[in-house]
Write an enzyme that holds these catalytic residues in place. Structure first.
Site, PDB file in Angstrom:
ATOM      1  N   LYS A 113       0.869  -1.066   0.039  1.00 56.33           N
ATOM      2  CA  LYS A 113      -0.065  -0.267   0.009  1.00 56.33           C
ATOM      3  C   LYS A 113       0.819   1.240   0.063  1.00 56.33           C
ATOM      4  O   LYS A 113       0.716   2.171  -0.733  1.00 56.33           O
ATOM      5  CB  LYS A 113      -0.881  -0.280   1.344  1.00 56.33           C
ATOM      6  CG  LYS A 113      -2.004   1.167   1.437  1.00 56.33           C
ATOM      7  CD  LYS A 113      -2.920   1.091   2.431  1.00 56.33           C
ATOM      8  CE  LYS A 113      -3.586   2.287   2.878  1.00 56.33           C
ATOM      9  NZ  LYS A 113      -4.523   1.977   3.691  1.00 56.33           N
ATOM     10  N   GLU A 126      10.488  -4.699   4.639  1.00 59.07           N
ATOM     11  CA  GLU A 126      10.620  -6.074   4.288  1.00 59.07           C
ATOM     12  C   GLU A 126      10.247  -6.313   2.820  1.00 59.07           C
ATOM     13  O   GLU A 126      11.011  -7.060   2.051  1.00 59.07           O
ATOM     14  CB  GLU A 126       9.594  -6.881   5.134  1.00 59.07           C
ATOM     15  CG  GLU A 126       9.797  -7.105   6.558  1.00 59.07           C
ATOM     16  CD  GLU A 126       9.182  -6.075   7.262  1.00 59.07           C
ATOM     17  OE1 GLU A 126       8.925  -4.913   6.738  1.00 59.07           O
ATOM     18  OE2 GLU A 126       8.872  -6.382   8.384  1.00 59.07           O
ATOM     19  N   GLY A 163      -4.905  -2.040   5.133  1.00 57.90           N
ATOM     20  CA  GLY A 163      -4.200  -2.980   4.566  1.00 57.90           C
ATOM     21  C   GLY A 163      -4.835  -4.261   4.888  1.00 57.90           C
ATOM     22  O   GLY A 163      -4.926  -5.374   3.898  1.00 57.90           O
ATOM     23  N   ARG A 164      -5.396  -4.720   6.142  1.00 58.97           N
ATOM     24  CA  ARG A 164      -5.893  -5.927   6.443  1.00 58.97           C
ATOM     25  C   ARG A 164      -7.581  -6.198   5.699  1.00 58.97           C
ATOM     26  O   ARG A 164      -7.898  -7.334   5.728  1.00 58.97           O
ATOM     27  CB  ARG A 164      -6.092  -6.178   7.826  1.00 58.97           C
ATOM     28  CG  ARG A 164      -6.799  -5.273   8.713  1.00 58.97           C
ATOM     29  CD  ARG A 164      -6.169  -5.026  10.077  1.00 58.97           C
ATOM     30  NE  ARG A 164      -6.978  -4.000  10.858  1.00 58.97           N
ATOM     31  CZ  ARG A 164      -6.215  -3.041  11.146  1.00 58.97           C
ATOM     32  NH1 ARG A 164      -5.155  -2.637  10.427  1.00 58.97           N
ATOM     33  NH2 ARG A 164      -6.535  -2.006  11.829  1.00 58.97           N
ATOM     34  N   GLU A 183      -5.449  -6.934  14.815  1.00 60.30           N
ATOM     35  CA  GLU A 183      -4.593  -5.754  14.486  1.00 60.30           C
ATOM     36  C   GLU A 183      -6.010  -4.647  14.831  1.00 60.30           C
ATOM     37  O   GLU A 183      -5.656  -3.279  15.029  1.00 60.30           O
ATOM     38  CB  GLU A 183      -4.318  -5.994  13.319  1.00 60.30           C
ATOM     39  CG  GLU A 183      -3.114  -4.705  13.135  1.00 60.30           C
ATOM     40  CD  GLU A 183      -2.322  -4.939  11.685  1.00 60.30           C
ATOM     41  OE1 GLU A 183      -1.279  -5.812  11.687  1.00 60.30           O
ATOM     42  OE2 GLU A 183      -2.708  -4.408  10.549  1.00 60.30           O
ATOM     43  N   HIS A 199      -5.445 -33.503  17.912  1.00 56.81           N
ATOM     44  CA  HIS A 199      -4.176 -34.293  18.164  1.00 56.81           C
ATOM     45  C   HIS A 199      -3.105 -33.519  18.730  1.00 56.81           C
ATOM     46  O   HIS A 199      -2.104 -33.965  19.048  1.00 56.81           O
ATOM     47  CB  HIS A 199      -3.807 -35.381  17.346  1.00 56.81           C
ATOM     48  CG  HIS A 199      -4.909 -36.250  16.546  1.00 56.81           C
ATOM     49  ND1 HIS A 199      -4.784 -37.416  17.073  1.00 56.81           N
ATOM     50  CD2 HIS A 199      -5.462 -36.298  15.894  1.00 56.81           C
ATOM     51  CE1 HIS A 199      -5.917 -37.985  16.436  1.00 56.81           C
ATOM     52  NE2 HIS A 199      -6.396 -36.985  15.916  1.00 56.81           N
ATOM     53  N   LYS A 216       7.858  -0.707  12.698  1.00 60.16           N
ATOM     54  CA  LYS A 216       8.308  -0.161  11.417  1.00 60.16           C
ATOM     55  C   LYS A 216       9.535   0.761  11.675  1.00 60.16           C
ATOM     56  O   LYS A 216      10.683   0.697  11.139  1.00 60.16           O
ATOM     57  CB  LYS A 216       7.561   0.373  10.186  1.00 60.16           C
ATOM     58  CG  LYS A 216       6.422  -0.586   9.738  1.00 60.16           C
ATOM     59  CD  LYS A 216       5.417  -0.279   8.429  1.00 60.16           C
ATOM     60  CE  LYS A 216       4.419  -1.260   7.905  1.00 60.16           C
ATOM     61  NZ  LYS A 216       3.802  -0.784   7.134  1.00 60.16           N
TER      62      LYS A 216
HETATM   63  C1  G6Q Z   1      -2.541  -3.996   8.001  1.00 59.41           C
HETATM   64  C2  G6Q Z   1      -1.543  -3.376   8.329  1.00 59.41           C
HETATM   65  C3  G6Q Z   1      -0.128  -4.085   7.941  1.00 59.41           C
HETATM   66  C4  G6Q Z   1       0.164  -3.597   6.424  1.00 59.41           C
HETATM   67  C5  G6Q Z   1       1.632  -3.893   6.030  1.00 59.41           C
HETATM   68  C6  G6Q Z   1       2.312  -3.866   4.815  1.00 59.41           C
HETATM   69  O1  G6Q Z   1      -3.953  -3.255   8.124  1.00 59.41           O
HETATM   70  O2  G6Q Z   1      -1.279  -1.905   8.002  1.00 59.41           O
HETATM   71  O3  G6Q Z   1      -0.390  -5.472   8.114  1.00 59.41           O
HETATM   72  O4  G6Q Z   1      -0.757  -4.270   5.571  1.00 59.41           O
HETATM   73  O5  G6Q Z   1       2.437  -3.418   7.308  1.00 59.41           O
HETATM   74  O6  G6Q Z   1       2.105  -2.519   4.296  1.00 59.41           O
HETATM   75  P1  G6Q Z   1       2.087  -2.001   2.984  1.00 59.41           P
HETATM   76  O7  G6Q Z   1       1.370  -2.705   2.451  1.00 59.41           O
HETATM   77  O8  G6Q Z   1       2.086  -0.566   3.031  1.00 59.41           O
HETATM   78  O9  G6Q Z   1       3.583  -2.673   2.540  1.00 59.41           O
END
Ligand code: G6Q
Length: 559
Positions: free
Chosen positions: A205, A211, A266-267, A352, A383, A511
């Site tokens: 996003k 990462e 994001g989520r 989150e 199990h 971050k």
């Molecule tokens: C989701 C969070 C988080 C995010 C990641 C990746 O709601 O904000 O999980 O999706 O940190 O972020 P980017 O898509 O900006 O790389």
């Protein structure tokens, strides 16, 4: 009035005290309509919530609680694009991504349905090009592998969905997900694929996530080591982002970018272009069915009376256990191997969103805002950790999820799977009394002291609450509905708890912190600006790094 001092909350506290010893097994005997009363169906998704520690009175009181939070108005505000994520001044409109584009709405001067439909069209065209072989790699070969590089919301959703719907894949493309900054994740993924037939989807996003950018840069270096020419990058790297500038800075042409908007969290983003890897793997029509399933649940959530509203009911049951029984965790057990990443997806969605200790007025809450979410597929889970569910000291509510139809009939195996699922919820509800355990031991030849010693270990308290969600079939439509069901459940809980479910400052902190320590590893002076433990850990790693010979890039394991 503060939530935990409201009349509705107090009424539930009293009701809890009066009914805490009530036995579900007895409630089933005294109310023959119970299973029907506490069940609900919607287009392929059936919810049986009758094995809960509730009576009609409990539900009435819980409904009073949700009504006091003005849920209907707040639900409307979300769907209409109000900036309900007030700490980031953003609208929350993932529902617009799956809504037929026959309405009008503008956010920041942007025509929302027109924007959504133009990106969907771009995705559809791209999928067609890749799948028809019109889009080819630098050697003229067709693409065989898609690697989604993203993390968190840009990974968990698409990864979970592609796993869940694997049996619907057209088979023309394999899909892989690389998320961890641990180079091993990328290295192991690249081992089985070739640069000339691989398409990388860099999904971020913000396009600033450490990462994802690190993995994308290593992937590009690996690609160039094979392809040799920078010009070939354009055929093999596409981006999904809200940040065009950063995408271009990275070296991906804007024409290879699929955009989305800051009003998609994001989520909650698998429904946007972040779902590109889903659309490529399953075909765009399947992706559209997923959206349609989610929209059907949104419509139900918007229009069904609260008493017959699946997300509202699940939300209130969660609140009943979390806030009144003090249940600190909840397990999600899909009896479907394809759903093996579903609990991990729910973990992010729920924890989150609602892992907040400050309410919308900035006041610290004196009530819990959600349990720890965990789970694994059944029957494996039986199990492993079911012991804790049956005989541990704490109440851990469980949601079981099971499809009626299997995609892979194999003898009696599906019957066995279903039987196990139903038996577990029955056993958790019924338990085994001391008298029953005694009879069993006597039948096995025990008596006297021997029997007495074993007896307490053989008793199951029972009365442990579960929901059973029965899907007609795990297909794109019902999966869409199932995901939306939990998204809206989390929303309702956030409204009742009066928190902002749509920011994630804790993630942002992580971050920043990682970025602060990284340069210290190469510093000439030992670290001394942290606490003693952190300084020592940093210095231990600095020492190790110094002892290593520097590697040339072409000696790295991914080449
Ligand atoms: C989701 C969070 C988080 C995010 C990641 C990746 O709601 O904000 O999980 O999706 O940190 O972020 P980017 O898509 O900006 O790389």
């Amino acid at each position: 009035m503060y939530l935990s001092r409201s009349a509705e909350w107090s009424a539930l506290v009293s009701h809890f005290q009066d009914s805490v010893n009530q036995s579900m097994a007895e409630l089933f005997v005294s109310d023959t309509e119970r299973a029907e009363r506490f069940s609900l169906s919607l287009k392929g998704v059936h919810l049986d919530y009758s094995k809960n520690r509730i009576t009609p009175r409990t539900m009435e009181l819980l409904m009073d609680l949700v009504r006091r939070s003005d849920i209907e108005k707040k639900r409307q505000a979300m769907f209409e694009g109000e900036r309900i994520n007030f700490t980031e001044a953003r609208a929350v409109l993932h529902t617009a991504l799956r809504r037929p584009q026959d309405y009008s709405m503008t956010i920041d001067g942007e025509d929302v349905p027109a924007e959504v439909s133009s990106v969907l069209e771009q995705m559809r065209l791209f999928c067609d090009q890749v799948l028809s072989g019109q889009w080819r790699g630098y050697t003229g070969e067709r693409m065989t592998d898609v690697v989604n590089i993203g993390i968190g919301g840009s990974d968990l959703g698409p990864y979970m969905v592609t796993e869940a719907l694997k049996s619907f894949a057209h088979g023309k493309l394999r899909v892989h997900f690389v998320s961890n900054v641990d180079g091993s994740h990328l290295a192991e993924t690249l081992k089985g694929i070739a640069p000339e037939t691989t398409l990388f989807v860099v999904a971020s996003k913000t396009f600033t996530t450490q990462e994802t950018l690190a993995n994308a840069m290593s992937a590009r270096a690996w690609f160039l080591a094979g392809a040799g020419n920078q010009a070939h990058v354009a055929r093999h790297f596409v981006a999904v982002s809200t940040n065009r500038e950063k995408v271009e800075e990275f070296g991906i042409d804007a024409s290879n970018m699929f955009r989305f908007w800051d009003w998609v969290g994001g989520r909650y983003s698998l429904w946007s272009a972040i779902g590109l890897s889903i659309a490529l793997y399953l075909g765009f029509d399947r992706f559209s069915e997923l959206l349609a399933g989610a929209h059907a649940m949104d419509e139900h959530f918007l229009n069904a009376p609260l008493e017959q509203n699946m997300p509202v009911i699940l939300a209130l049951l969660g609140i009943w256990y979390n806030n009144f029984f003090g249940a600190h965790s909840q397990a999600f057990i899909p009896y479907d191997q394809y759903l093996h990443r579903f609990p991990a997806f729910l973990q992010q969605l729920d924890m989150e969103s609602n892992g907040k200790r400050v309410d919308r007025n900035g006041v610290e809450t004196d009530y819990a805002t959600g349990p720890v979410i965990w789970g694994e597929p059944g029957t494996n889970a039986q199990h492993a950790f079911f012991q804790l569910l049956h005989q541990g000291p704490a109440i851990i509510p469980v949601d079981f999820i099971i499809p009626l139809k299997t995609r892979n009939p194999a003898g009696e195996q599906h019957d066995m799977l279903v039987a196990n699922c139903f038996a577990q919820s029955e056993a958790l509800m019924r338990g085994k009394s001391e008298a029953e355990a005694r009879l069993e031991l006597e039948a096995a030849g025990y008596s006297g002291d021997d029997l007495q010693k074993l007896l307490p270990h053989k008793v199951f308290p029972g009365n442990r609450p579960t929901n059973t969600i029965v899907l007609d079939e795990l297909d794109p439509f019902t999966l869409g509905s199932l995901i939306a069901l939990y998204e809206q459940k989390v929303f309702v809980q956030g409204v009742v708890w009066n928190i902002n479910s749509f920011d994630q400052w804790g993630v942002e902190l992580g971050k920043q912190l990682a970025k602060a320590i990284l340069p210290e590893f190469g510093s000439v002076t030992p670290a001394d600006s942290h606490d003693a433990s952190t300084n020592a850990l940093i210095n231990r790693y600095r020492k190790f790094r110094k002892s290593q010979k520097p590697q040339k890039i072409d000696q790295l394991s991914i080449f």
